[in-house]
Motif scaffolding. Structure first.
Motif, PDB file in Angstrom:
ATOM      1  N   THR A   1       8.716   8.928 -29.032  1.00 31.15           N
ATOM      2  CA  THR A   1       8.476   8.046 -27.891  1.00 31.15           C
ATOM      3  C   THR A   1       8.805   6.607 -28.241  1.00 31.15           C
ATOM      4  O   THR A   1       9.453   5.881 -27.461  1.00 31.15           O
TER       5      THR A   1
ATOM      6  N   SER B   1      11.800   4.519 -26.482  1.00 32.13           N
ATOM      7  CA  SER B   1      11.383   3.331 -25.737  1.00 32.13           C
ATOM      8  C   SER B   1      12.111   2.085 -26.223  1.00 32.13           C
ATOM      9  O   SER B   1      12.406   1.172 -25.434  1.00 32.13           O
TER      10      SER B   1
ATOM     11  N   ASN C   1      15.275   1.524 -24.356  1.00 33.17           N
ATOM     12  CA  ASN C   1      15.107   1.603 -22.904  1.00 33.17           C
ATOM     13  C   ASN C   1      16.025   0.667 -22.130  1.00 33.17           C
ATOM     14  O   ASN C   1      16.474   0.985 -21.033  1.00 33.17           O
ATOM     15  N   HIS C   2      16.311  -0.507 -22.667  1.00 31.91           N
ATOM     16  CA  HIS C   2      17.108  -1.502 -21.947  1.00 31.91           C
ATOM     17  C   HIS C   2      18.565  -1.521 -22.403  1.00 31.91           C
ATOM     18  O   HIS C   2      19.299  -2.460 -22.079  1.00 31.91           O
TER      19      HIS C   2
ATOM     20  N   TYR D   1      14.263  12.152 -21.334  1.00 34.99           N
ATOM     21  CA  TYR D   1      14.595  10.741 -21.131  1.00 34.99           C
ATOM     22  C   TYR D   1      15.955  10.554 -20.454  1.00 34.99           C
ATOM     23  O   TYR D   1      16.269   9.444 -20.010  1.00 34.99           O
TER      24      TYR D   1
ATOM     25  N   ASN E   1      10.830   5.148 -17.781  1.00 38.48           N
ATOM     26  CA  ASN E   1      12.081   5.318 -18.501  1.00 38.48           C
ATOM     27  C   ASN E   1      13.252   4.759 -17.696  1.00 38.48           C
ATOM     28  O   ASN E   1      13.360   4.981 -16.481  1.00 38.48           O
ATOM     29  N   LEU E   2      14.191   4.051 -18.376  1.00 39.35           N
ATOM     30  CA  LEU E   2      15.351   3.455 -17.709  1.00 39.35           C
ATOM     31  C   LEU E   2      16.677   4.043 -18.204  1.00 39.35           C
ATOM     32  O   LEU E   2      17.743   3.502 -17.906  1.00 39.35           O
ATOM     33  N   LEU E   3      16.617   5.130 -18.958  1.00 38.91           N
ATOM     34  CA  LEU E   3      17.832   5.679 -19.565  1.00 38.91           C
ATOM     35  C   LEU E   3      18.476   6.797 -18.744  1.00 38.91           C
ATOM     36  O   LEU E   3      19.558   7.277 -19.090  1.00 38.91           O
TER      37      LEU E   3
END
Length: 492
Positions: free
Chosen positions: A332, A336, A339-340, A365, A392-394
């Motif tokens: 995790t 994380s 993430n960006h 993810y 999550n942004l992936l």
């Protein structure tokens, strides 16, 4: 030693009793030897056995149907007891047998702790056990299956134990627990310095094939095909088709070819080891083994590197897919930290597989909706679908997966699914090609058989990666894969 003596003494019983109950009796003794340790426990076991012999031998002869049981026609190794059914032993014979048993049971007490080492008893009481070979998927926890001893295997195959040929008589005696050792007929020095391979006796060959057939009939997912396979193998055994085949890799390859030709299933495989095949290790009923926890702690859960490359490209090098029960927090944290990122590169060039749940954990993810992750070892269930990760942004970022010829098993599952779902670009070399979709069953020290126990439909309508590997979208040497991926990510 105690097991060997017990097998010898079993010959005091009528032949019909030996055929029906001999294997089970030997198994019970072996189980007690395993569970009851210490001098007092072993002394109690000896007393129980002597009492049972004294009561049951006369009773079995009293109720036995009169019939002539001839002695085997082949030379035997070790003591032989020839008994005529319908004619009970004399009191003198029983007394001598009792004295013989007492002398051995009491005189070698210090050896009783090593009673489990006899090859024949170990084979006789062998239960098909689950074991996965290779560095791929981690062992699964499965319920115990009923044993398929020699008697059960032969019964399920419908074998005829009255065949008059000498070779079949040897095979029957071998299966009934005769304390023979393997008879090496030929031995030639190996050119590579490895131990020389030896051609074993015909009885052993027939026993191995019968055990493989019994395991197939009991475990193979296609019960109809399994029955036909078992009958076909037993017919070849009866006809002596394997009698002249060296009992080594030659026999294993021949049986593998025949099984695959009959079924078209490339996951069926007979395995031979000139050394000693390892015994499956019993897994704990709950929790994760402590050695595994320590290994993951020492290797940072095999997460070798996590960083952000130029052009805001995230990079993670995973050398396995660890168990989330142990490494969930580490995975995790690693995901994380990416993430960006504008794109993500998964470096699996040194990944040796791992847990299917670890593959699913990382896959979660990469999707914002449920997607099926195909696992060739498990039937489809609610656990086969990804679950979006909160925050999550992936899920919509470009993904690149780096592979090599060493990428194997669980790492291949990850790459294969992302490729089929068109979620990632695979860059590098074709992977190793090992699904480990079959369960390994150990026959004895040298032979085992891999059997698919679950039929899983491939949702993509194509063969999986077994034997062929996952072919990359962009094929380049593994050493150049990261450079190519960085350039593609920068362009996107």
């Amino acid at each position: 030693m105690l097991e060997r003596i017990f097998v010898w003494l079993l010959r005091l019983y009528p032949a019909a009793f030996q055929q029906v109950f001999g294997a089970e009796a030997a198994r019970l003794v072996r189980d007690r030897l395993r569970d009851e340790r210490g001098f007092a426990a072993r002394l109690r076991l000896c007393w129980d056995l002597l009492t049972d012999f004294a009561i049951s031998v006369p009773r079995e002869f009293r109720y036995a149907q009169p019939s002539l049981a001839g002695a085997p026609t082949q030379p035997m190794r070790g003591p032989v007891f020839a008994v005529l059914e319908g004619k009970p032993p004399t009191p003198t014979s029983l007394a001598l047998a009792g004295l013989f048993a007492i002398a051995f049971f009491t005189g070698v007490g210090y050896l009783m702790g090593h009673g489990g080492g006899h090859l024949m008893l170990r084979s006789l009481s062998m239960r098909p056990e689950r074991q996965l070979s290779g560095p791929g998927f981690a062992p699964e926890r499965a319920p115990q299956q009923p044993g398929m001893g020699v008697e059960a295997a032969n019964s399920s195959l419908g074998s005829d134990r009255t065949i008059a040929s000498p070779a079949q008589q040897q095979a029957d005696a071998y299966a009934a627990g005769e304390p023979w050792k393997r008879d090496a007929k030929t031995a030639t020095p190996a050119a590579n310095g490895q131990p020389a391979l030896v051609e074993m006796d015909t009885a052993y060959t027939r026993w191995v094939v019968a055990e493989i057939a019994g395991n197939l009939k009991y475990h193979y997912f296609d019960r109809a095909s399994a029955g036909q396979l078992a009958e076909s193998m037993q017919s070849r055994v009866t006809a002596g088709a394997y009698d002249s085949v060296p009992v080594d890799q030659t026999l294993a390859k021949l049986l593998t070819r025949q099984l695959r030709a009959s079924t078209g299933d490339m996951h069926l495989e007979v395995v031979y080891d000139a050394g000693i095949l390892p015994h499956p290790v019993a897994e704990p009923t709950a929790g994760v083994p402590e050695p595994y926890r320590r290994a993951m702690a020492a290797s940072h859960c095999t997460i070798e590197q996590v960083e952000t490359l130029p052009h805001n490209v995230g990079y993670i090098k995973l050398n396995s897919f660890p168990d989330p029960e142990v490494c969930g927090a580490s995975l995790t944290s690693a995901m994380s930290s990416l993430n960006h990122s504008s794109a993500v590169i998964f470096d699996l060039r040194d990944n040796l597989g791992g847990f299917p749940v670890g593959v699913m954990f990382v896959s979660n993810y990469l999707f914002n909706r449920p997607e099926m992750i195909f696992n060739p070892r498990e039937a489809v269930s609610s656990q086969s679908w990804t679950k979006p990760v909160a925050g999550n942004l992936l899920a919509d970022k470009p993904v690149y997966v780096l592979t090599s010829h060493k990428t194997i098993s669980g790492a291949e599952q990850f790459a294969y699914n992302l490729k089929m779902l068109k979620r990632a670009t695979i860059i590098g070399e074709t992977t190793a090609g090992a699904t480990h979709s079959a369960v390994f069953h150990r026959i004895d020290d040298h032979f085992g058989v891999a059997i698919p126990e679950v039929k899983v439909a491939n949702p993509y309508g194509k063969p999986d990666w077994e034997g062929v590997g996952v072919e990359p979208d962009i094929q380049v040497p593994a050493a150049d894969a990261l450079t190519v991926a960085e350039k593609l990510a920068a362009q996107r």
